[in-house]
Design a protein around this motif. Structure first.
Motif, short mmCIF file in Angstrom:
data_model
loop_
_atom_site.label_atom_id
_atom_site.label_comp_id
_atom_site.label_asym_id
_atom_site.label_seq_id
_atom_site.Cartn_x
_atom_site.Cartn_y
_atom_site.Cartn_z
N THR A 116 -0.38 -6.17 -6.79
CA THR A 116 -0.74 -4.70 -6.53
C THR A 116 -1.01 -4.23 -7.77
OG1 THR A 116 1.60 -3.97 -6.73
CG2 THR A 116 0.64 -4.40 -4.44
N VAL A 117 -2.11 -2.91 -7.59
CA VAL A 117 -2.51 -2.34 -8.80
C VAL A 117 -2.25 -0.71 -8.56
CG1 VAL A 117 -3.91 -3.98 -9.84
CG2 VAL A 117 -4.81 -2.36 -8.11
N ARG A 118 -2.25 0.13 -9.44
CA ARG A 118 -2.23 1.75 -9.31
C ARG A 118 -3.83 1.95 -9.36
NH1 ARG A 118 2.02 5.19 -11.00
NH2 ARG A 118 4.29 3.87 -10.70
N SER A 119 -4.40 2.70 -8.50
CA SER A 119 -5.80 3.33 -8.59
C SER A 119 -6.03 4.62 -8.02
CB SER A 119 -6.62 2.24 -8.02
OG SER A 119 -6.34 2.10 -6.70
N ARG A 120 -7.00 5.43 -8.49
CA ARG A 120 -6.99 6.60 -7.85
C ARG A 120 -7.90 6.48 -6.58
NH1 ARG A 120 -3.79 10.62 -10.39
NH2 ARG A 120 -3.59 9.83 -12.49
N TRP A 121 -7.71 7.45 -5.62
CA TRP A 121 -8.60 7.83 -4.32
C TRP A 121 -9.63 8.60 -4.85
CZ3 TRP A 121 -8.35 5.54 0.25
CH2 TRP A 121 -9.17 5.84 1.47
N PHE A 122 -10.73 8.12 -5.05
CA PHE A 122 -12.06 8.73 -5.06
C PHE A 122 -12.82 9.23 -4.04
CE2 PHE A 122 -11.24 6.57 -9.16
CZ PHE A 122 -11.14 7.86 -10.07
N GLY A 123 -13.53 10.25 -4.08
CA GLY A 123 -14.42 10.76 -2.87
C GLY A 123 -13.57 11.71 -2.36
N THR A 124 -13.87 12.06 -1.02
CA THR A 124 -13.22 13.06 -0.49
C THR A 124 -11.95 12.62 0.01
OG1 THR A 124 -14.36 12.47 1.71
CG2 THR A 124 -15.68 14.16 0.40
N ILE A 134 0.96 -1.21 -0.09
CA ILE A 134 -0.02 -0.02 -0.11
C ILE A 134 0.92 1.10 0.00
CG2 ILE A 134 -1.89 1.38 1.30
CD1 ILE A 134 -2.90 -1.31 2.45
N CYS A 135 0.58 2.13 -1.13
CA CYS A 135 1.48 3.33 -1.16
C CYS A 135 0.55 4.38 -1.61
CB CYS A 135 2.77 3.18 -2.20
SG CYS A 135 3.64 4.61 -2.10
N ARG A 136 0.76 5.52 -0.63
CA ARG A 136 -0.34 6.58 -0.82
C ARG A 136 0.48 8.12 -0.52
NH1 ARG A 136 -4.56 4.03 3.50
NH2 ARG A 136 -5.41 2.72 2.03
N PRO A 137 0.63 8.86 -1.65
CA PRO A 137 1.33 9.74 -1.86
C PRO A 137 0.62 11.01 -0.92
CG PRO A 137 1.36 9.01 -4.01
CD PRO A 137 0.48 8.21 -3.37
N VAL A 138 0.99 11.73 -0.05
CA VAL A 138 0.33 12.66 1.02
C VAL A 138 1.00 13.93 0.89
CG1 VAL A 138 -0.81 10.99 2.07
CG2 VAL A 138 1.45 11.78 2.75
N THR A 139 0.43 15.20 1.18
CA THR A 139 0.99 16.24 1.42
C THR A 139 1.13 16.61 3.05
OG1 THR A 139 -0.03 17.16 -0.69
CG2 THR A 139 0.70 19.00 1.15
N VAL A 140 2.44 17.00 3.38
CA VAL A 140 2.66 17.31 4.70
C VAL A 140 1.59 18.71 5.28
CG1 VAL A 140 4.43 17.86 6.63
CG2 VAL A 140 4.73 16.13 4.64
N VAL A 141 0.97 18.38 6.35
CA VAL A 141 0.28 19.56 6.84
C VAL A 141 1.09 20.10 8.12
CG1 VAL A 141 -1.62 20.06 8.03
CG2 VAL A 141 -1.97 18.59 6.21
N GLU A 142 1.58 19.24 8.89
CA GLU A 142 2.38 19.54 10.03
C GLU A 142 3.29 18.34 10.32
OE1 GLU A 142 1.45 19.84 14.65
OE2 GLU A 142 0.28 21.18 13.43
N ASP A 143 4.53 18.95 10.77
CA ASP A 143 5.64 17.68 11.11
C ASP A 143 6.39 18.44 12.26
OD1 ASP A 143 7.14 15.53 11.31
OD2 ASP A 143 8.58 16.03 9.69
N THR A 144 6.02 17.93 13.53
CA THR A 144 6.60 18.22 14.77
C THR A 144 7.00 17.02 15.62
OG1 THR A 144 4.68 18.36 16.06
CG2 THR A 144 5.21 20.32 14.84
N THR A 187 -5.89 11.32 -5.69
CA THR A 187 -4.43 11.06 -5.49
C THR A 187 -4.30 9.23 -6.05
OG1 THR A 187 -4.11 12.12 -3.57
CG2 THR A 187 -2.62 10.26 -4.02
N GLU A 188 -3.14 9.05 -6.81
CA GLU A 188 -3.03 7.89 -7.37
C GLU A 188 -2.23 7.16 -6.56
OE1 GLU A 188 -1.15 5.90 -11.44
OE2 GLU A 188 -0.33 7.44 -10.90
N CYS A 189 -2.61 5.94 -6.15
CA CYS A 189 -2.18 5.06 -4.92
C CYS A 189 -1.99 3.51 -5.48
CB CYS A 189 -3.20 5.07 -3.67
SG CYS A 189 -3.98 6.70 -3.01
N VAL A 190 -1.26 3.04 -4.63
CA VAL A 190 -1.06 1.64 -4.90
C VAL A 190 -1.77 0.72 -3.99
CG1 VAL A 190 0.66 -0.36 -4.96
CG2 VAL A 190 1.33 1.68 -5.88
N ARG A 191 -2.51 -0.24 -4.18
CA ARG A 191 -3.20 -1.24 -3.34
C ARG A 191 -3.14 -2.36 -3.71
NH1 ARG A 191 -8.18 -2.46 -5.47
NH2 ARG A 191 -8.88 -1.39 -7.43
N PRO A 192 -3.54 -3.37 -2.78
CA PRO A 192 -3.50 -4.75 -3.13
C PRO A 192 -4.56 -5.34 -3.71
CG PRO A 192 -3.65 -4.36 -0.68
CD PRO A 192 -3.50 -2.99 -1.47
#
Length: 224
Positions: free
Chosen positions: A83-91, A33-43, A55-60
């Motif tokens: 595994t396949v590449r697929s889009r995260w749809f919805g919110t 499972i791989c999901r590209p994400v954007t950092v909001v906060e890192d402390t 977002t294009e992700c990888v899922r089993p």
């Protein structure tokens, strides 16, 4: 894909990977499972990331491409997979993780930013590397609702994972203990539930992260 090494912190807007590795039966520890994400906060206290819609992700999936959840529970964790590449749809999904905690907390919204629920994903504490974080899912989850009620999720999958040897009795006890610790935080309405994250919104200037070709690369320090 931007990132840091060592104890450095990512900056808001950086793109990283949020990944999960399979266990011995699911995939011999390889990333599935791989999901590209954007950092909001890192402390030192919290890593918050945003997974945007589309977002294009990888899922089993099963070897024939069938979604995993369509497989009967008895063979769900033993049937051959790929595994396949697929889009995260919805919110989108906001993910919050505190260092060392064996769970992360995800926030879901309905369309129009109507808050739906928190989702406690029980998992191994995340390992940081230059381009993201890696973990291993522990099957058992908790849903938490705006009225502060909660319920266990996926207890059948948690039990089946033990039956097929994906986790031994000692591991299962640790996961259940972690779940009870999370419930204590929920009932006390501790962080992050009390922090108002349900009112957070992403920066409209942010772009959707791109899934890199080497999404399954094993960092050198994690190969041993």
């Amino acid at each position: 894909m931007t990132g840091t090494t060592g104890t450095s912190r990512w900056a808001p807007g950086d793109h990283i990977l949020w990944r999960y590795r399979g266990n011995a039966v699911e995939g011999n520890g390889h990333v599935h499972i791989c999901r590209p994400v954007t950092v909001v906060e890192d402390t030192p206290d919290l890593l918050a990331v945003w997974m945007a819609p589309g977002t294009e992700c990888v899922r089993p999936v099963l070897a024939d491409g069938t979604p995993v959840h369509h497989e009967p529970l008895a063979t769900r964790y033993t049937a051959p997979r790929t595994t396949v590449r697929s889009r995260w749809f919805g919110t989108g999904v906001l993910k919050l993780a505190r260092p060392g905690e064996p769970w992360s907390v995800w926030l879901f919204w309905e369309r129009g930013w109507r808050f739906k629920n928190w989702y406690v994903n029980l998992e191994a504490p995340r390992t940081r590397w230059a381009r993201g974080v890696d973990s291993e899912d522990h099957f058992l989850d908790i849903s938490v609702y705006p009225d502060r009620s909660w319920c266990w999720l996926d207890e059948d999958e948690f039990a089946q994972a033990q039956r097929v040897g994906l986790m031994n009795a000692a591991q299962a006890r640790r996961v259940r203990k972690a779940g009870h610790a999370a419930v204590e935080v929920i009932t006390a309405w501790g962080r992050p539930f009390c922090d108002g994250w349900q009112d957070w919104r992403p920066d409209p200037r942010w772009t959707v992260p791109v899934l890199p070709d080497d999404w399954d690369r094993t960092p050198a320090h994690m190969t041993s």
